[in-house]
Design an enzyme around this catalytic site. Structure first.
Site, PDB file in Angstrom:
ATOM      1  N   PRO A  89      -1.068   1.297   5.675  1.00 58.95           N
ATOM      2  CA  PRO A  89      -1.020   2.754   5.468  1.00 58.95           C
ATOM      3  C   PRO A  89       0.057   3.410   6.334  1.00 58.95           C
ATOM      4  CG  PRO A  89      -2.989   2.104   6.688  1.00 58.95           C
ATOM      5  CD  PRO A  89      -2.326   0.846   6.277  1.00 58.95           C
ATOM      6  N   ARG A 154       6.345  -4.403 -14.883  1.00 60.17           N
ATOM      7  CA  ARG A 154       6.599  -3.523 -16.041  1.00 60.17           C
ATOM      8  C   ARG A 154       8.083  -3.249 -16.265  1.00 60.17           C
ATOM      9  NH1 ARG A 154       2.613  -0.510 -18.151  1.00 60.17           N
ATOM     10  NH2 ARG A 154       4.031   1.186 -18.659  1.00 60.17           N
ATOM     11  N   ASP A 169       8.042   6.535 -19.468  1.00 58.58           N
ATOM     12  CA  ASP A 169       6.935   6.755 -18.537  1.00 58.58           C
ATOM     13  C   ASP A 169       7.272   7.861 -17.547  1.00 58.58           C
ATOM     14  OD1 ASP A 169       5.081   4.914 -19.395  1.00 58.58           O
ATOM     15  OD2 ASP A 169       5.739   3.321 -18.041  1.00 58.58           O
TER      16      ASP A 169
HETATM   17  C1  LIG Z   1      -9.020  -0.745   6.644  1.00 60.09           C
HETATM   18  S1  LIG Z   1      -7.300  -1.018   6.534  1.00 60.09           S
HETATM   19  C2  LIG Z   1      -6.798  -0.907   8.237  1.00 60.09           C
HETATM   20  C3  LIG Z   1      -6.215   0.433   8.575  1.00 60.09           C
HETATM   21  C4  LIG Z   1      -5.717   0.558  10.007  1.00 60.09           C
HETATM   22  N1  LIG Z   1      -6.812   0.576  10.925  1.00 60.09           N
HETATM   23  C5  LIG Z   1      -4.913   1.840  10.142  1.00 60.09           C
HETATM   24  O1  LIG Z   1      -5.507   2.901  10.309  1.00 60.09           O
HETATM   25  O2  LIG Z   1      -3.667   1.778  10.036  1.00 60.09           O
HETATM   26  C6  LIG Z   1      -7.201  -2.737   6.197  1.00 60.09           C
HETATM   27  C7  LIG Z   1      -5.959  -3.146   5.444  1.00 60.09           C
HETATM   28  O3  LIG Z   1      -5.906  -2.487   4.186  1.00 60.09           O
HETATM   29  C8  LIG Z   1      -4.564  -2.326   3.783  1.00 60.09           C
HETATM   30  N2  LIG Z   1      -4.349  -0.890   3.504  1.00 60.09           N
HETATM   31  C9  LIG Z   1      -5.207   0.122   3.754  1.00 60.09           C
HETATM   32  N3  LIG Z   1      -4.719   1.287   3.329  1.00 60.09           N
HETATM   33  C10 LIG Z   1      -3.513   1.035   2.784  1.00 60.09           C
HETATM   34  C11 LIG Z   1      -2.501   1.841   2.193  1.00 60.09           C
HETATM   35  N4  LIG Z   1      -2.634   3.143   2.067  1.00 60.09           N
HETATM   36  N5  LIG Z   1      -1.382   1.220   1.728  1.00 60.09           N
HETATM   37  C12 LIG Z   1      -1.224  -0.114   1.852  1.00 60.09           C
HETATM   38  N6  LIG Z   1      -2.152  -0.926   2.417  1.00 60.09           N
HETATM   39  C13 LIG Z   1      -3.272  -0.369   2.882  1.00 60.09           C
HETATM   40  C14 LIG Z   1      -3.679  -2.853   4.907  1.00 60.09           C
HETATM   41  O4  LIG Z   1      -3.238  -4.148   4.583  1.00 60.09           O
HETATM   42  C15 LIG Z   1      -4.624  -2.852   6.096  1.00 60.09           C
HETATM   43  O5  LIG Z   1      -4.282  -3.822   7.052  1.00 60.09           O
END
Ligand SMILES: C[S@@+](CC[C@H](N)C(=O)[O-])C[C@H]1O[C@@H](n2cnc3c(N)ncnc32)[C@H](O)[C@@H]1O
Length: 256
Positions: A89, A154, A169
């Site tokens: 994220p 795609r 799209d």
């Molecule tokens: C519960 S999340 C951990 C979030 C972390 N504690 C933080 O706040 O940055 C677990 C995993 O989900 C994935 N993830 C969660 N949200 C994401 C997003 N918005 N985009 C991409 N991957 C995401 C990532 O690989 C991350 O390591």
């Protein structure tokens, strides 16, 4: 052929998505390949554990770096160019533009899926980029990896039944798609716009362009940049139409 590697502790989550629809067909045709690597196969822990509690205390578990390091080295051992992307994220926000950028890059994409509280920070030394699918938290990187794979596949010529559908799209031309209708012509008093039943392809194309611009103006005006002269002209007409509607003047003749 576009190639992807997915690093995950839940291979079945990736597998079940990839057998269906457009993506399933594209993989069957050999237009793309997705190799799924189970992180538990790359740990030296005899119980196949890949996480541990955080240093400094705190809630939850953190994924250890070892299995990621081992699997990335294994994948890279053939010397082919690859981009290693950590789903996070905290990364650059994914979009149609980034999908196109990754598609254009002539290298395999390695998608690293975290779980729990995330991955040991030292992972940053063995990845090329962090990518986020939006400003919210999901439970694991698998959904994010699938979003990226789907949007890139795609774009591969031959992946869609009709090539023109991808070009039309939302986001492909810098604005949103036009409204779509199918049978029946009338449902509960709601009618399909007459112009779509007219058989006049020129009028239909103009209507679609105008409605795509209307959609974008109403829902995502921030996308309305770099318009052609024709699009600017349509946009002006739309604005005066909206003004007329606000003033209560109705022009029924526009498409009749
Ligand atoms: C519960 S999340 C951990 C979030 C972390 N504690 C933080 O706040 O940055 C677990 C995993 O989900 C994935 N993830 C969660 N949200 C994401 C997003 N918005 N985009 C991409 N991957 C995401 C990532 O690989 C991350 O390591």
């Amino acid at each position: 052929m576009k190639e992807f590697d997915v690093l995950t502790i839940f291979p079945e989550l990736i597998e079940c998505y990839l057998i269906h629809g457009v993506i399933g067909k594209a993989l069957n045709k050999g237009l793309a390949e997705v190799k799924i690597h189970n992180l538990r196969d790359f740990t030296s822990d005899k119980h196949k554990k890949v996480d541990d509690s955080p240093y400094g205390g705190g809630a939850g578990m953190v994924m250890q770096i070892e299995s990621f390091y081992n699997v990335i080295n294994y994948i890279k051992s053939d010397g082919q160019p690859r981009k290693v992307v950590l789903l996070s994220p905290q990364g650059r926000v994914f979009s149609q533009k980034v999908a196109q950028e990754f598609y254009n890059e002539n290298q395999e994409l390695v998608l690293v899926c975290g779980r729990y509280e995330g991955i040991d920070e030292r992972i940053k030394n063995i990845i090329d980029e962090e990518i986020s699918i939006g400003d919210y938290i999901i439970s694991g990187g698998e959904l994010a990896a699938l979003v990226i794979i789907d949007s890139i596949v795609r774009l591969i010529p031959g992946a869609l039944g009709d090539e023109s559908s991808a070009k039309e799209d939302s986001f492909m031309r810098g604005f949103l798609d036009y409204p779509q209708y199918t049978r029946p012509e009338e449902f509960n008093g709601m009618r399909v716009p007459n112009v779509l039943l007219s058989g006049d392809h020129k009028k239909i194309a103009l209507w679609r362009k105008k409605e795509a611009l209307r959609n974008t103006l109403q829902k995502r005006p921030d996308l309305l940049k770099n318009l052609s002269n024709e699009e600017m002209q349509i946009l002006k007409e739309l604005c005066s139409e909206i003004n007329r509607n606000i003033l209560g003047v109705h022009d029924e003749s526009v498409y009749n």
